[in-house]
Design an enzyme around this catalytic site. Sequence first.
Site, short mmCIF file in Angstrom:
data_model
loop_
_atom_site.label_atom_id
_atom_site.label_comp_id
_atom_site.label_asym_id
_atom_site.label_seq_id
_atom_site.Cartn_x
_atom_site.Cartn_y
_atom_site.Cartn_z
N CYS A 122 20.31 95.29 91.69
CA CYS A 122 20.38 94.69 90.72
C CYS A 122 20.46 95.39 88.86
O CYS A 122 21.51 95.30 88.45
CB CYS A 122 19.86 93.46 90.18
SG CYS A 122 19.27 93.09 91.67
N ASP A 123 19.56 96.26 89.03
CA ASP A 123 19.17 97.32 88.13
C ASP A 123 19.39 98.77 88.22
O ASP A 123 19.60 99.44 86.67
CB ASP A 123 17.89 96.90 87.33
CG ASP A 123 17.60 95.23 87.25
OD1 ASP A 123 18.72 94.38 86.73
OD2 ASP A 123 16.65 94.96 87.50
N CYS A 150 14.67 94.84 91.72
CA CYS A 150 15.61 95.05 92.50
C CYS A 150 16.25 96.03 91.88
O CYS A 150 16.82 96.10 90.79
CB CYS A 150 16.53 93.65 92.03
SG CYS A 150 17.96 93.77 93.05
#
Length: 311
Positions: free
Chosen positions: A140-141, A137
Site C-alpha cells: 500500500c505505502d 503494508c
Amino acid sequence: MGKDHYELIILGGGPAGLTAGLYASRARIDHVLIEKGAPGGQVLSTDWVDNYPGFPEGLSGFDLMEKMTSHAKRFDVNILTKEVVSIDLNDQVSKKIIFADDSVITCDALIICTGASPNKLGVPGEAALSGKGVSYCGTCDAPFYRNMHVAVIGGGDTAVEEADYLTRFARKVTIIHRRDELRATKILQEVVYANKKIDYIWNSRVIAIEGEKEVERLQLVDNDGNTSSFDVQGVFILIGITPNNALLPLEKLNADKWGFIQTDTETRTVVPGVFAAGDIRSKLMRQVVNACGEGANAVIAAEHYLKSKSS
Ligand code: NAP
C-alpha cells in the site's frame, strides 16, 4: 425493535461488508449488516490510500470509508450497531447470531466479513507515528518512500516479500529481525539475499520509534542487551496479522491453521449458506480492492443459495 430473522446477515462493516450490503440492498434481499462500531473497519485508521481505483489523487482511509458508508446508505443498507459475541451454526438452516446482551437473531444465509488486524510491536512512538512513517503494508505505502531508507521489521514471508517490493521505490531497505535467520521460505530468502538494496540487522528488536512529526529513528536492543539508535525515514512492521475470529466456530468453518476462513473461489465456506469475504478469508492478498470484490461476490453466491433453498 428490529426483526429476529433475516434472509441474509452480513457480519462486519469494513470494505467487504459495506460492499456486500450495497449489493444485497440493490438485489432487494432482506438483510441486515451488523457492525459493533462505526462502519469502515481497519481502513478507517489508514492514513492515505493511493491504490484504490477511481481516486487518482488518492484519499485518506477515513474519507474512502466515509464514501463507502454513504454509498451503502444511499441504497438503504440496513445497518445495526451491536456487538456480536458468538455464532451458532449447529442448525445450518437457521444460523444464529448471539449478541452481548444475550439477544439472538437468525438468518438463512450469512456473510462473514470480520476482517483481520496487523500485529503491533507495542512500543513507544508506534501509535503516534502510525501513517507518519510507521506502516503495516508495503504494497500500500511503498510509493511514499521513494529514494528513502526504510526498515522492515520481521523475518517471515510477508516481511521478506514486502522488503523486496519496497526496493522498487526506497533507496535502501534494512530488515531488522529478532533472530539470526529468516523464517521466510527459502525461495523468498534467495530473492532478498540477491537484492543489493537490502541489508540486515540480526538479533535485534525495536524498543521505540522516534521522530518529531514523522519517523526519524528507531531505538534498538540486541539479544545481548546493547542498545543503539538507527536513522530511518520509514518503518514497516510486518510481524504477522491476526484474524478477527474470536466469535466464529472455527472448526465448523474449516479455518486454516492461522484461523482464517477457507472458501472456494465463490466465497462459499464448507457450511452451506455461510460465506466469507475480505481479510478474514484465507488468501494471499489482503487489500481494499479485493475485499470489495469478494463482498459483491459473496452476495451473488448467497443469492444463488437462497434461491436454491426456496425452489
Ligand atoms: P509469520 O510467518 O508469522 O512471520 C512473522 C515474523 O515476524 C517472524 O519472523 C517473527 O519472528 C516476527 N515477529 C513476530 N512477532 C514479533 C515481534 N513482536 N517482534 C519482532 N518480530 C516479531 O507472518 P507472515 O510473514 O505475515 O506470514 C503469515 C503466513 O502467511 C505464513 O504462513 C506465510 O507463509 C504466509 N505467507 C505466504 C506468502 C507467499 O507464499 N508468497 C506471502 C506472505 C505470507 P520469528 O521468526 O522469530 O518468530
